[in-house]
Design an enzyme around this catalytic site. Structure first.
Site, PDB file in Angstrom:
ATOM      1  N   ASP A  89       0.847  -1.190   0.000  1.00  0.00           N
ATOM      2  CA  ASP A  89       0.000   0.000   0.000  1.00  0.00           C
ATOM      3  C   ASP A  89       0.884   1.243   0.000  1.00  0.00           C
ATOM      4  O   ASP A  89       1.779   1.371   0.841  1.00  0.00           O
ATOM      5  CB  ASP A  89      -0.910  -0.008   1.238  1.00  0.00           C
ATOM      6  CG  ASP A  89      -2.041   1.003   1.124  1.00  0.00           C
ATOM      7  OD1 ASP A  89      -2.318   1.476   0.001  1.00  0.00           O
ATOM      8  OD2 ASP A  89      -2.643   1.307   2.166  1.00  0.00           O
ATOM      9  N   HIS A 147      -3.690  14.028   0.680  1.00  0.00           N
ATOM     10  CA  HIS A 147      -3.925  13.170   1.845  1.00  0.00           C
ATOM     11  C   HIS A 147      -2.731  13.225   2.797  1.00  0.00           C
ATOM     12  O   HIS A 147      -2.906  13.391   4.017  1.00  0.00           O
ATOM     13  CB  HIS A 147      -4.168  11.721   1.393  1.00  0.00           C
ATOM     14  CG  HIS A 147      -4.251  10.744   2.522  1.00  0.00           C
ATOM     15  ND1 HIS A 147      -5.304  10.733   3.419  1.00  0.00           N
ATOM     16  CD2 HIS A 147      -3.416   9.746   2.919  1.00  0.00           C
ATOM     17  CE1 HIS A 147      -5.106   9.770   4.310  1.00  0.00           C
ATOM     18  NE2 HIS A 147      -3.976   9.155   4.042  1.00  0.00           N
ATOM     19  N   GLU A 152     -10.413   4.079   3.744  1.00  0.00           N
ATOM     20  CA  GLU A 152      -9.501   4.831   2.886  1.00  0.00           C
ATOM     21  C   GLU A 152      -9.923   4.562   1.452  1.00  0.00           C
ATOM     22  O   GLU A 152      -9.938   3.409   0.995  1.00  0.00           O
ATOM     23  CB  GLU A 152      -8.039   4.444   3.144  1.00  0.00           C
ATOM     24  CG  GLU A 152      -7.598   4.936   4.535  1.00  0.00           C
ATOM     25  CD  GLU A 152      -6.098   4.955   4.753  1.00  0.00           C
ATOM     26  OE1 GLU A 152      -5.388   4.155   4.123  1.00  0.00           O
ATOM     27  OE2 GLU A 152      -5.647   5.782   5.565  1.00  0.00           O
ATOM     28  N   GLU A 167      -9.249   4.219  -2.086  1.00  0.00           N
ATOM     29  CA  GLU A 167      -8.028   3.975  -2.858  1.00  0.00           C
ATOM     30  C   GLU A 167      -8.370   3.244  -4.140  1.00  0.00           C
ATOM     31  O   GLU A 167      -9.478   2.747  -4.326  1.00  0.00           O
ATOM     32  CB  GLU A 167      -7.041   3.109  -2.051  1.00  0.00           C
ATOM     33  CG  GLU A 167      -6.720   3.670  -0.664  1.00  0.00           C
ATOM     34  CD  GLU A 167      -5.502   3.033  -0.020  1.00  0.00           C
ATOM     35  OE1 GLU A 167      -4.716   2.371  -0.739  1.00  0.00           O
ATOM     36  OE2 GLU A 167      -5.334   3.194   1.205  1.00  0.00           O
ATOM     37  N   ASP A 222      -9.250   0.519   2.045  1.00  0.00           N
ATOM     38  CA  ASP A 222      -8.263   0.107   3.046  1.00  0.00           C
ATOM     39  C   ASP A 222      -8.799   0.504   4.421  1.00  0.00           C
ATOM     40  O   ASP A 222      -8.489   1.567   4.945  1.00  0.00           O
ATOM     41  CB  ASP A 222      -6.925   0.784   2.736  1.00  0.00           C
ATOM     42  CG  ASP A 222      -5.860   0.419   3.753  1.00  0.00           C
ATOM     43  OD1 ASP A 222      -5.974  -0.641   4.384  1.00  0.00           O
ATOM     44  OD2 ASP A 222      -4.910   1.212   3.906  1.00  0.00           O
ATOM     45  N   ARG A 253      -8.040   4.008  13.365  1.00  0.00           N
ATOM     46  CA  ARG A 253      -7.201   5.185  13.611  1.00  0.00           C
ATOM     47  C   ARG A 253      -6.610   5.224  15.024  1.00  0.00           C
ATOM     48  O   ARG A 253      -5.488   5.719  15.209  1.00  0.00           O
ATOM     49  CB  ARG A 253      -7.996   6.463  13.366  1.00  0.00           C
ATOM     50  CG  ARG A 253      -8.512   6.628  11.958  1.00  0.00           C
ATOM     51  CD  ARG A 253      -7.388   6.688  10.951  1.00  0.00           C
ATOM     52  NE  ARG A 253      -7.906   6.863   9.597  1.00  0.00           N
ATOM     53  CZ  ARG A 253      -7.199   6.634   8.503  1.00  0.00           C
ATOM     54  NH1 ARG A 253      -5.932   6.231   8.595  1.00  0.00           N
ATOM     55  NH2 ARG A 253      -7.729   6.804   7.310  1.00  0.00           N
ATOM     56  N   GLN A 312      -3.856   2.761  15.125  1.00  0.00           N
ATOM     57  CA  GLN A 312      -2.779   3.285  14.280  1.00  0.00           C
ATOM     58  C   GLN A 312      -1.955   4.355  15.009  1.00  0.00           C
ATOM     59  O   GLN A 312      -0.727   4.344  14.974  1.00  0.00           O
ATOM     60  CB  GLN A 312      -3.393   3.880  13.008  1.00  0.00           C
ATOM     61  CG  GLN A 312      -2.383   4.398  11.991  1.00  0.00           C
ATOM     62  CD  GLN A 312      -3.068   4.947  10.744  1.00  0.00           C
ATOM     63  OE1 GLN A 312      -4.290   4.881  10.598  1.00  0.00           O
ATOM     64  NE2 GLN A 312      -2.290   5.492   9.829  1.00  0.00           N
ATOM     65  N   LYS A 324      -4.180  -1.874  10.110  1.00  0.00           N
ATOM     66  CA  LYS A 324      -4.481  -2.044   8.686  1.00  0.00           C
ATOM     67  C   LYS A 324      -4.631  -3.502   8.281  1.00  0.00           C
ATOM     68  O   LYS A 324      -4.908  -3.773   7.111  1.00  0.00           O
ATOM     69  CB  LYS A 324      -3.332  -1.448   7.850  1.00  0.00           C
ATOM     70  CG  LYS A 324      -3.038   0.009   8.120  1.00  0.00           C
ATOM     71  CD  LYS A 324      -4.037   0.895   7.422  1.00  0.00           C
ATOM     72  CE  LYS A 324      -3.603   2.349   7.511  1.00  0.00           C
ATOM     73  NZ  LYS A 324      -4.461   3.213   6.716  1.00  0.00           N
ATOM     74  N   THR A 371      -8.952  -5.530   3.957  1.00  0.00           N
ATOM     75  CA  THR A 371      -8.856  -4.593   2.848  1.00  0.00           C
ATOM     76  C   THR A 371      -9.797  -5.124   1.771  1.00  0.00           C
ATOM     77  O   THR A 371      -9.662  -6.276   1.353  1.00  0.00           O
ATOM     78  CB  THR A 371      -7.424  -4.533   2.277  1.00  0.00           C
ATOM     79  OG1 THR A 371      -6.514  -4.196   3.335  1.00  0.00           O
ATOM     80  CG2 THR A 371      -7.319  -3.501   1.169  1.00  0.00           C
ATOM     81  N   GLU A 400      -9.990  12.773   7.512  1.00  0.00           N
ATOM     82  CA  GLU A 400      -9.864  14.110   6.918  1.00  0.00           C
ATOM     83  C   GLU A 400     -11.217  14.814   6.801  1.00  0.00           C
ATOM     84  O   GLU A 400     -11.317  16.017   7.045  1.00  0.00           O
ATOM     85  CB  GLU A 400      -9.254  13.992   5.515  1.00  0.00           C
ATOM     86  CG  GLU A 400      -7.845  13.449   5.482  1.00  0.00           C
ATOM     87  CD  GLU A 400      -7.475  12.952   4.094  1.00  0.00           C
ATOM     88  OE1 GLU A 400      -7.705  11.760   3.799  1.00  0.00           O
ATOM     89  OE2 GLU A 400      -6.967  13.763   3.298  1.00  0.00           O
TER      90      GLU A 400
END
Ligand code: CA
Length: 427
Positions: free
Chosen positions: A134, A141, A207, A209, A242, A246, A249, A262, A266, A373
């Protein structure tokens, strides 16, 4: 233009005008008819075309295409073939399914066997994924996350404008669209606490992606793939979600990057849109300043104009609410640069490895590709039409990411990648 992308060509099968899957797309996948083993397929409108059946009927006579290569539960063996064989196969399929060719159209017995309504098949993960990487290739971002975690003056790390930052992910937990996502449990440091706790993730995120699969014969340890060679080594693209924890993380990520945050799931879309089908939609990437080192330069480096949307439904919000709109073209580092950088050390590749882009955020708030975000770390919640607020995902929420290229009167699309959040298991 590649003739398989000719927008004036149509199929003898009906395809809705707004379908993501017209003749110009023909994405690759794996399906299983009722009571039968999984086999390779392409999608056309609302049908799956059984490639094993076409080949068995003698309709896929392509130089270099091994017999039985599609009668397998994954596309890897086909992906391993040289580009010229794969492209010739796609061209033959485009011809066979076009309205002007009678080989399949007029062969009623083969049609009955090979043309399967989607509702009559189970769609499987299309690839046996050996390795998953990844990246972190959206400048917007990386800047947003950097501002939140390190302040405006240190948003981008010193390396970021010089190389596509990435990490090695976990291939075993890549799942197909529709797979429910169990809220992970893990270790976190609560705000203002001195010692960590163990429990269900509270800040579960997405996420937005896109990822690409590698193609061609395995490369040898020690060999590299240049930016322009990469253009020949990419099989096609999928949508990627993904899923990210948080709070886990934030506590674990230093100094080696994300790990448990993570590795629990996925999700990818089920149909791989061919590299060839995307070529009419190439988009010049953002200007790169400073100029990258020579090994990261190439004439064929490009993104694609792929509109991306994230929809959210909840038990109280049945109509999907669009939380953001972004585009593949915003990526700073292109797929070709990612593959060139990945192999510059001599790292070897196998057909069917998955490389994801990293969260694709655009320049304005409505184009941010994560709740982190969109809600600015939970400080600016999103209000849904149902009246509910969301900072991060709650149990029972369903996220659907979709994406498509808009042609003149047709679309080349990716369908969607979805997942519903299930409550954490009892600890
Ligand atoms: Ca990611």
């Amino acid at each position: 233009m590649d003739p398989t992308c000719d927008p004036s060509r149509a199929s003898f099968l009906p395809v809705a005008a707004d379908s993501h899957f017209p003749l110009q797309n023909l994405p690759w996948g794996v399906v299983a008819p009722t009571d039968a083993a999984p086999r390779c397929a392409v999608r056309l409108g609302d049908h799956a075309i059984d490639l094993a059946a076409l080949q068995a009927a003698g309709l896929l006579a392509v130089d270099g295409l091994p017999g039985g290569v599609f009668a397998r539960p994954a596309l890897n063996d086909f992906m391993a073939l040289p580009t010229v064989v794969r492209r010739a196969t796609r061209a033959r399929l485009s011809e066979l399914l076009g309205e002007g060719c009678g080989d399949l159209r007029d062969a009623a017995n083969v049609r009955d066997q090979a043309i399967l309504p989607l509702e009559a098949v189970t769609v499987h993960l299309p690839v046996r994924i050996g390795d998953y990487t990844d990246f972190y290739s959206s400048r917007e971002h990386a800047t947003n996350v950097g501002i939140m975690f390190r302040g405006k003056d240190n948003a981008l790390m010193p390396n970021w404008l010089h190389l596509p930052v990435g990490y090695h992910g976990r291939a075993s937990s890549v799942v197909k669209s529709g797979t429910p996502i169990r809220r992970p449990r893990g270790q976190m440091l609560p705000p203002d606490a001195d010692t960590p706790v163990y429990g269900p993730c509270r800040l579960l995120d997405i996420e937005l992606e896109m990822g690409f699969f590698t193609a061609g014969p395995p490369t040898q340890l020690g060999s590299t793939i240049s930016v322009d060679e990469a253009d020949d080594r990419i099989f096609g693209l999928v949508l990627v979600n993904d899923w990210s924890a948080r709070d886990i993380q934030k506590w674990e990520y230093q100094p080696l990057g994300p790990f448990n945050a993570k590795n629990f799931a996925t999700s990818i879309s089920s149909w791989i849109v061919p590299w060839e089908a995307l070529q009419p939609f190439r988009a010049t990437p953002p200007a790169q300043d400073p100029e990258p080192l020579p090994y990261l330069r190439g004439e064929k480096s490009a993104n694609f104009d792929i509109a991306l949307e994230v929809g959210l439904t909840t038990p109280a919000q049945a109509d999907a609410f669009t939380v953001c709109r972004s585009n593949h073209k915003y990526l700073y580092w292109t797929p070709q640069q990612q593959l060139a950088h990945h192999t510059v050390t001599g790292c070897n590749f196998n057909p069917g490895d998955l490389l994801a882009s990293g969260t694709i955020s655009g320049p304005d708030k409505g184009s941010y590709g994560s709740f982190l975000e969109l809600t600015w770390r939970g400080t600016e919640p999103i209000t849904l039409p149902s009246g509910e607020e969301r900072k991060f995902l709650q149990d029972g929420d369903t996220v659907a990411i979709t994406g498509w290229c808009q042609g003149d009167g047709y679309r080349v699309g990716f369908g969607e990648v979805t997942g519903e959040i299930l409550p954490a298991l009892a600890g």
